[in-house]
Scaffold this motif. Sequence first.
Motif, PDB file in Angstrom:
ATOM      1  N   SER A   1     -19.507  57.044 -10.002  1.00  0.00           N
ATOM      2  CA  SER A   1     -19.800  58.470  -9.921  1.00  0.00           C
ATOM      3  C   SER A   1     -21.083  58.706  -9.140  1.00  0.00           C
ATOM      4  N   THR A   2     -21.016  59.626  -8.205  1.00  0.00           N
ATOM      5  CA  THR A   2     -22.212  59.965  -7.427  1.00  0.00           C
ATOM      6  C   THR A   2     -23.122  60.924  -8.187  1.00  0.00           C
ATOM      7  N   THR A   3     -22.636  61.464  -9.295  1.00  0.00           N
ATOM      8  CA  THR A   3     -23.439  62.403 -10.082  1.00  0.00           C
ATOM      9  C   THR A   3     -24.120  61.730 -11.269  1.00  0.00           C
ATOM     10  N   THR A   4     -23.449  60.756 -11.879  1.00  0.00           N
ATOM     11  CA  THR A   4     -24.000  60.105 -13.070  1.00  0.00           C
ATOM     12  C   THR A   4     -24.384  58.642 -12.847  1.00  0.00           C
ATOM     13  N   GLY A   5     -23.804  58.018 -11.822  1.00  0.00           N
ATOM     14  CA  GLY A   5     -24.033  56.596 -11.594  1.00  0.00           C
ATOM     15  C   GLY A   5     -23.156  55.713 -12.462  1.00  0.00           C
ATOM     16  N   TRP A   6     -22.253  56.313 -13.255  1.00  0.00           N
ATOM     17  CA  TRP A   6     -21.378  55.549 -14.141  1.00  0.00           C
ATOM     18  C   TRP A   6     -20.181  54.999 -13.365  1.00  0.00           C
ATOM     19  N   SER A   7     -19.648  53.891 -13.864  1.00  0.00           N
ATOM     20  CA  SER A   7     -18.370  53.397 -13.360  1.00  0.00           C
ATOM     21  C   SER A   7     -17.269  54.328 -13.859  1.00  0.00           C
ATOM     22  N   VAL A   8     -16.379  54.711 -12.971  1.00  0.00           N
ATOM     23  CA  VAL A   8     -15.302  55.636 -13.335  1.00  0.00           C
ATOM     24  C   VAL A   8     -13.964  55.094 -12.842  1.00  0.00           C
ATOM     25  N   GLY A   9     -12.898  55.591 -13.444  1.00  0.00           N
ATOM     26  CA  GLY A   9     -11.569  55.108 -13.073  1.00  0.00           C
ATOM     27  C   GLY A   9     -10.488  56.084 -13.478  1.00  0.00           C
ATOM     28  N   PHE A  10      -9.342  55.536 -13.904  1.00  0.00           N
ATOM     29  CA  PHE A  10      -8.226  56.370 -14.352  1.00  0.00           C
ATOM     30  C   PHE A  10      -8.341  56.580 -15.855  1.00  0.00           C
ATOM     31  N   TRP A  11      -7.520  57.505 -16.392  1.00  0.00           N
ATOM     32  CA  TRP A  11      -7.539  57.791 -17.824  1.00  0.00           C
ATOM     33  C   TRP A  11      -6.251  57.262 -18.445  1.00  0.00           C
ATOM     34  N   TRP A  12      -6.414  56.406 -19.464  1.00  0.00           N
ATOM     35  CA  TRP A  12      -5.249  55.714 -20.021  1.00  0.00           C
ATOM     36  C   TRP A  12      -4.105  56.643 -20.414  1.00  0.00           C
ATOM     37  N   SER A  13      -4.391  57.690 -21.186  1.00  0.00           N
ATOM     38  CA  SER A  13      -3.298  58.521 -21.713  1.00  0.00           C
ATOM     39  C   SER A  13      -2.514  59.223 -20.612  1.00  0.00           C
ATOM     40  N   GLU A  14      -3.155  59.413 -19.470  1.00  0.00           N
ATOM     41  CA  GLU A  14      -2.468  60.107 -18.382  1.00  0.00           C
ATOM     42  C   GLU A  14      -1.503  59.187 -17.632  1.00  0.00           C
ATOM     43  N   LEU A  15      -1.643  57.898 -17.891  1.00  0.00           N
ATOM     44  CA  LEU A  15      -0.660  56.918 -17.433  1.00  0.00           C
ATOM     45  C   LEU A  15       0.351  56.630 -18.533  1.00  0.00           C
ATOM     46  N   THR A  16      -0.143  56.321 -19.728  1.00  0.00           N
ATOM     47  CA  THR A  16       0.732  55.785 -20.768  1.00  0.00           C
ATOM     48  C   THR A  16       1.664  56.818 -21.389  1.00  0.00           C
ATOM     49  N   HIS A  17       1.193  58.037 -21.578  1.00  0.00           N
ATOM     50  CA  HIS A  17       2.059  59.047 -22.204  1.00  0.00           C
ATOM     51  C   HIS A  17       3.220  59.435 -21.277  1.00  0.00           C
ATOM     52  N   PRO A  18       2.974  59.703 -19.986  1.00  0.00           N
ATOM     53  CA  PRO A  18       4.115  59.923 -19.090  1.00  0.00           C
ATOM     54  C   PRO A  18       5.001  58.681 -18.961  1.00  0.00           C
ATOM     55  N   TYR A  19       4.399  57.512 -18.907  1.00  0.00           N
ATOM     56  CA  TYR A  19       5.190  56.272 -18.778  1.00  0.00           C
ATOM     57  C   TYR A  19       6.181  56.163 -19.935  1.00  0.00           C
ATOM     58  N   LEU A  20       5.709  56.419 -21.161  1.00  0.00           N
ATOM     59  CA  LEU A  20       6.597  56.358 -22.322  1.00  0.00           C
ATOM     60  C   LEU A  20       7.712  57.386 -22.211  1.00  0.00           C
ATOM     61  N   ALA A  21       7.363  58.620 -21.863  1.00  0.00           N
ATOM     62  CA  ALA A  21       8.379  59.674 -21.771  1.00  0.00           C
ATOM     63  C   ALA A  21       9.433  59.338 -20.724  1.00  0.00           C
ATOM     64  N   PHE A  22       9.000  58.839 -19.577  1.00  0.00           N
ATOM     65  CA  PHE A  22       9.949  58.531 -18.511  1.00  0.00           C
ATOM     66  C   PHE A  22      10.843  57.343 -18.864  1.00  0.00           C
ATOM     67  N   THR A  23      10.270  56.306 -19.427  1.00  0.00           N
ATOM     68  CA  THR A  23      11.088  55.131 -19.763  1.00  0.00           C
ATOM     69  C   THR A  23      12.049  55.445 -20.901  1.00  0.00           C
ATOM     70  N   GLU A  24      11.620  56.287 -21.841  1.00  0.00           N
ATOM     71  CA  GLU A  24      12.534  56.691 -22.918  1.00  0.00           C
ATOM     72  C   GLU A  24      13.686  57.531 -22.384  1.00  0.00           C
ATOM     73  N   ALA A  25      13.449  58.217 -21.250  1.00  0.00           N
ATOM     74  CA  ALA A  25      14.513  59.005 -20.616  1.00  0.00           C
ATOM     75  C   ALA A  25      15.413  58.134 -19.743  1.00  0.00           C
ATOM     76  N   GLY A  26      15.105  56.850 -19.666  1.00  0.00           N
ATOM     77  CA  GLY A  26      15.925  55.936 -18.883  1.00  0.00           C
ATOM     78  C   GLY A  26      15.500  55.815 -17.431  1.00  0.00           C
ATOM     79  N   TYR A  27      14.329  56.341 -17.102  1.00  0.00           N
ATOM     80  CA  TYR A  27      13.846  56.283 -15.721  1.00  0.00           C
ATOM     81  C   TYR A  27      13.235  54.918 -15.418  1.00  0.00           C
TER      82      TYR A  27
END
Length: 256
Positions: free
Chosen positions: A27-53
Amino acid sequence: MSLKDVNPVNAAKPKRVAIVIANPAVSTTTGWSVGFWWSELTHPYLAFTEAGYEVEIFSPDGGRCEPDAMSDPRDPSGYSETDLISMGFIATPRLAALVEDTKPVSDLAVANFDAIVVAGGQAPMFTFETATTLHETFVAFYEAGKVAAALCHGTAILRYAELSNGEPLVRGKTVTGFANVEEDFADNAVWSMGALPRDKHVMPWRIEDELKALGANYIQAGLWRGFAVRDGNLVTGQQNFSGAETAAKVIEALGA
């Protein structure tokens, strides 16, 4: 125009979704290491795979991706300790390995997928400006009539996505994304901890302000409420509690 023209998906085959997560950054504002957010990957992943995608995970540059610390249910902060879906994903070696070697977006063939979902986290706010291949790929999905979705700070992509005619993709569209009230909450939290001076903000710019400036009809459901909206084949989710809602709108748009 027929439904087939709007949503060219072959129902005889499993639907395929590409989820894009952000590469690690600082982050250029805080100097912290930043990345992706787990739930925004895992919750859609579960919904899609449960739908057979079928689901594949990409990142702008490919390679190993790192989550924002507070999105990890094991983080000492306890912020995400109730996120059992992410904990299950992390504890499953086959799934956890998917973020260790993501495919670059340059390898994402639009013709091979029915939808793209751009997840958030803090990193998109600092890295998506230069992720030009992601800009082009997101627009290609949208202009092909396929589902183009983004959630939380992943909606940063909409600041840069321009149609073939040069107009902002988001102009005239009803969308959501990380809200100003939520940015205010985050700023106040770090200020109260003394982690950032009060003249500094966690984020370098704000989703709500930028989308409105581009001519979007921005809406939100209130502080930390799960919420997603669909406008044609464009789907957006408000924040990290909106993964399931975003996936549901994508599934609705795909017709199954």
